[in-house]
Design a protein around this motif. Structure first.
Motif, mmCIF file in Angstrom:
data_model
loop_
_atom_site.group_PDB
_atom_site.id
_atom_site.type_symbol
_atom_site.label_atom_id
_atom_site.label_comp_id
_atom_site.label_asym_id
_atom_site.label_seq_id
_atom_site.Cartn_x
_atom_site.Cartn_y
_atom_site.Cartn_z
ATOM 1 N N ALA B 170 0.878 -1.168 0.000
ATOM 2 C CA ALA B 170 0.000 0.000 0.000
ATOM 3 C C ALA B 170 0.909 1.210 0.000
ATOM 4 O O ALA B 170 1.687 1.415 0.921
ATOM 5 C CB ALA B 170 -0.906 0.009 1.222
ATOM 6 N N VAL B 172 0.347 4.315 0.401
ATOM 7 C CA VAL B 172 0.103 5.314 1.433
ATOM 8 C C VAL B 172 0.833 4.959 2.734
ATOM 9 O O VAL B 172 1.109 5.831 3.563
ATOM 10 C CB VAL B 172 -1.418 5.512 1.660
ATOM 11 N N CYS B 173 1.206 3.713 2.910
ATOM 12 C CA CYS B 173 1.920 3.307 4.132
ATOM 13 C C CYS B 173 3.326 3.902 4.218
ATOM 14 O O CYS B 173 3.985 3.787 5.239
ATOM 15 C CB CYS B 173 1.995 1.795 4.246
ATOM 16 N N SER B 182 0.081 0.810 10.292
ATOM 17 C CA SER B 182 0.319 -0.485 9.673
ATOM 18 C C SER B 182 1.177 -1.365 10.589
ATOM 19 O O SER B 182 0.928 -2.561 10.725
ATOM 20 C CB SER B 182 1.003 -0.282 8.318
ATOM 21 N N LEU B 186 -2.926 -2.483 11.866
ATOM 22 C CA LEU B 186 -4.192 -1.885 11.426
ATOM 23 C C LEU B 186 -4.150 -1.571 9.934
ATOM 24 O O LEU B 186 -3.112 -1.703 9.292
ATOM 25 C CB LEU B 186 -4.439 -0.584 12.201
ATOM 26 N N ARG B 187 -5.277 -1.135 9.404
ATOM 27 C CA ARG B 187 -5.292 -0.594 8.048
ATOM 28 C C ARG B 187 -4.361 0.618 8.036
ATOM 29 O O ARG B 187 -4.349 1.404 8.967
ATOM 30 C CB ARG B 187 -6.701 -0.128 7.678
ATOM 31 N N GLY B 188 -3.595 0.727 6.958
ATOM 32 C CA GLY B 188 -2.611 1.799 6.923
ATOM 33 C C GLY B 188 -3.208 3.122 6.507
ATOM 34 O O GLY B 188 -2.886 3.665 5.453
ATOM 35 N N GLU B 189 -4.069 3.667 7.329
ATOM 36 C CA GLU B 189 -4.678 4.956 7.010
ATOM 37 C C GLU B 189 -3.988 6.056 7.803
ATOM 38 O O GLU B 189 -3.743 5.912 8.989
ATOM 39 C CB GLU B 189 -6.176 4.933 7.344
ATOM 40 N N CYS B 344 -6.203 5.955 0.155
ATOM 41 C CA CYS B 344 -6.717 5.028 1.164
ATOM 42 C C CYS B 344 -8.211 5.187 1.333
ATOM 43 O O CYS B 344 -8.868 4.339 1.907
ATOM 44 C CB CYS B 344 -5.989 5.205 2.485
#
Ligand SMILES: Cc1cc2nc3c(=O)[nH]c(=O)nc-3n(C[C@H](O)[C@H](O)[C@H](O)COP(=O)(O)O)c2cc1C
Ligand code: SF4
Ligand code: SF4
Lengths: 159, 486
Positions: B170, B172-173, B182, B186-189, B344
């Motif tokens: 991802a 955005v990570c 991340s 967790l979701r990498g937001e 994301c």
């Protein structure tokens, strides 16, 4: 969704993986990486087991699986083909190469051929930009691939 | 090559990355030893501040100041994070450092731990870099067994150890707050800054995040002194930058040049010029967050501030060269496609706005654009930049805005003339048979995947435009150059 029966052996392996990370929720991504290398993909059944082991909700696990492009819920082909669409490859014609793979295999990106032999996916830069455009079949890297070379690559795996 | 100076890459390709002895023989771990025995954390931070080293991961934040901020926060636990996510497509500097000189990253992270008061380090690395991971693991084992990592380092009582965390594809990570989420599983937001990671990061503890290349500069600055380092580069950008040269250039690959080198020197002296003697059109720096530099920027010294002034940014160091055959509208569309895929989705300007930008570009490349659409691109792009939550959205319109600014005529041609001068946008092209060159060999007709070509043997062939999918197969096959693009 049709239920898949996970083999006891692999199931145990998966539980052991979770244990090796102390069943910690914070290790979810590491667990998913290992799980995908055991099963080849992450079907709902595997996610349910992981959720239980790490004491997380299935929704949480699913949320993470679907966020990251590395994780897949569709089984990959025997020979997964990845085409790099990083900028360098794009500029050097990777799109045409992709088109040729799509045409010859009659599948779209993200799909697997009916015989389970090939699957097609796109990558963002494998760091071999000097060889652009780059195609990977399994672990093997092909550099400077042209649409004309697609046939040759496929035939290496087609018998 | 004359124009290059190797600082971050000084050991790459020179030492055997799997032998710690090789690294030590080139002054490896000397900086760590002198820091731990002779220098206070404040003194080290002072050296870094004076050196002028700025973050190489894109933002260009002064490294010394970041270390100081992290140091000054009081907490029972702090972390050092090495950002090895390297998501910019077309960039592979960090990978080369990790594979070619893994110890330099470990040494620098340990020094960072000493200065900030952290006892744990984490390297967040993309899953696509298995060799780099192996090399790091080997290196970590070696330095632990030699007392350079772990408990009681070099007998000084200082403890510091490092773990590896994997990315999972991802982009955005790479953004530091997303990266931290991340690592927490967790979701990498991304989340809103402040709080900055230096104050509240991994597991809510102060976390010093630096890029691989930033770390690779640290030991040598300590060994050779800040004066030496700050003598290289421009007034506000010190040292060197590693670029991954790619695209339509003769010598592709990694280069390391002093800040302030011009694009002309990079392309024509180091890069050996444009392939096949074609004309240079643009160079994209900063990947999908950056913009393009053009002929008028060829003599601008490359540094953080000049690139921003030119509507681009340093980014992590991807440098893609484009020639006359590249369509700038299509390039902008390519980057937007990337952004749309990698957004994301947390905030609407980025999630929805970029999609709309992409659709407008698609409309233009398909020949359905209007002049109004160009204004829309500009307005929407500006709004997205101003209102997005994280750096991804705040920079994603750059490729569009900078191509509109630098190549307005290409946009106009697509819109009003329905023409793509670089012959890239398929919908605007027609494949035609030139009657007096066609000898009727039938080769094209046999190769057309959609049977769009008709004609008897030895007679001039004809392409049915309504069937043609513009694959170009006929043109590639024709031995008599009888097929042209209109
Ligand atoms: C969308 C996005 C992607 C990023 N990707 C990376 C990356 O791949 N590697 C990196 O080091 N920094 C990346 N950054 C910058 C980091 O957020 C952060 O500023 C950097 O790691 C700090 O280290 P530095 O000060 O040493 O550069 C990215 C930022 C954004 C907004
Ligand atoms: S700007 Fe884009 S990537 Fe960043 S938080 Fe918003 S939606 Fe996510
Ligand atoms: S461009 Fe492709 S589809 Fe069109 S006529 Fe030529 S071979 Fe056929």
């Amino acid at each position: 969704m049709a239920k898949i029966k996970l083999s006891d052996k692999k199931l145990q392996e998966l539980k052991d993986v979770c244990k090796s990370f102390n069943n910690e929720k914070g290790e979810l991504i590491n667990v998913l990486h290992k799980a995908q290398s055991i099963f080849g993909y992450l079907p709902a059944e595997v996610q349910e087991v992981i959720a239980k082991e790490l004491n997380a909700s299935v929704a949480h696990v699913y949320g993470v699986v679907t966020f990251y492009s590395f994780f897949t819920m569709i089984p990959k082909g025997q020979h997964p083909i990845s085409i790099c669409l990083g900028t360098a490859c794009y500029v050097r014609g990777a799109e045409k190469v992709l088109e040729e793979f799509r045409r010859q295999l009659k599948i779209q990106v993200g799909e697997t051929t009916a015989d389970g032999k090939f699957s097609l996916s796109c990558l963002r830069c494998v760091g071999a930009c000097g060889l652009a455009p780059v195609v990977m079949v399994g672990e093997k890297v092909y550099g400077r691939v042209s649409p004309d070379g697609v046939q040759d690559i496929l035939s290496e795996y087609n018998n | 090559m004359a124009k290059q100076i190797r600082i971050a890459l000084r050991n790459c390709g020179v030492i055997d990355p799997e032998r710690i002895e090789d690294y030590i023989a080139r002054d490896g771990y000397m900086a760590l030893a002198s820091v731990l025995t002779d220098l206070s954390p404040e003194a080290v931070i002072e050296i870094l501040k004076k050196s002028g080293l700025r973050g190489r991961g894109g933002g260009g934040f002064p490294a010394g100041i970041k270390w100081e901020i992290t140091r000054n926060v009081v907490a029972d636990q702090k972390y050092v994070v090495c950002n090895a996510d390297e998501g910019d497509p077309g960039a592979f500097m960090d990978r080369s450092i990790l594979e070619g000189d893994p110890h330099v990253v470990l040494e620098a992270m340990t020094i960072n731990g000493y200065c900030t008061g952290a006892s744990r380090g984490l390297i967040y690395i993309r899953a696509e870099y298995p060799l780099a991971v192996e090399r790091l693991k080997t290196a970590m084992g070696q330095s632990r067994s030699m007392g350079l990592l772990g408990e009681n380092i070099l007998g000084t009582g200082f403890n510091f150890d490092i773990d590896i965390r994997y990315g999972a594809g991802a982009f955005v990570c790479g953004e530091e707050t997303a990266l931290i989420h991340s690592m927490e599983g967790l979701r990498g937001e991304p989340t809103v800054k402040p709080p900055f990671p230096s104050v509240e990061g991994y597991l809510k503890k102060p976390t010093n995040v630096n890029n691989v290349e930033t770390f690779a500069n640290i030991p040598i600055i300590i060994n050779k002194g800040w004066k030496w380092f700050s003598s290289i580069g421009t007034e506000k950008s010190k040292g060197t930058k590693v670029f991954a040269l790619a695209g339509k250039i003769n010598n592709v690959g990694l280069i390391e040049v002093p800040m302030g080198t011009t694009l002309r020197e990079v392309i024509y002296e180091i890069g050996g010029g444009i392939q096949y003697g074609k004309a240079f059109k643009a160079a994209q720096t900063g990947g999908p967050s950056g913009g393009c530099l053009t002929v008028k920027h060829l003599d601008t010294p490359i540094d953080y501030d000049n690139l921003i002034a030119a509507g681009s940014m340093m980014g992590s160091g991807g440098l893609i060269v484009m020639d006359e055959d590249d369509c700038m509208v299509a390039i902008a569309k390519f980057y937007l496609e990337f952004t749309v895929e990698e957004s994301c989705g947390k905030c609407s300007p980025c999630r929805i706005g970029n999609k709309r930008l992409f659709e407008l570009l698609e409309k233009i490349t398909q020949g359905n654009g209007t002049m109004d659409d160009i204004d829309k691109l500009r307005n929407l792009g500006t709004v997205i930049k101003e209102t997005s939550l994280c750096g991804l959205g705040q920079s994603s319109p750059n490729p569009v805005l900078s191509t509109i600014d630098n190549f307005p005529e290409e946009y106009h041609e697509h819109v009003t003339g329905k023409k793509c001068r670089s012959k890239v946008c398929k919908s605007l092209m027609q494949y035609l048979v030139v009657a007096d060159k066609c000898i009727g060999c039938t080769l094209c007709a046999r190769n057309c995947p959609v049977d769009a070509i008709s004609g008897e043997r030895k007679q001039v062939h004809f392409i049915d435009q309504s069937k043609c999918i513009k694959c170009g197969a006929c043109m590639d096959k024709c031995k008599f150059n009888a097929i042209i693009i209109n």
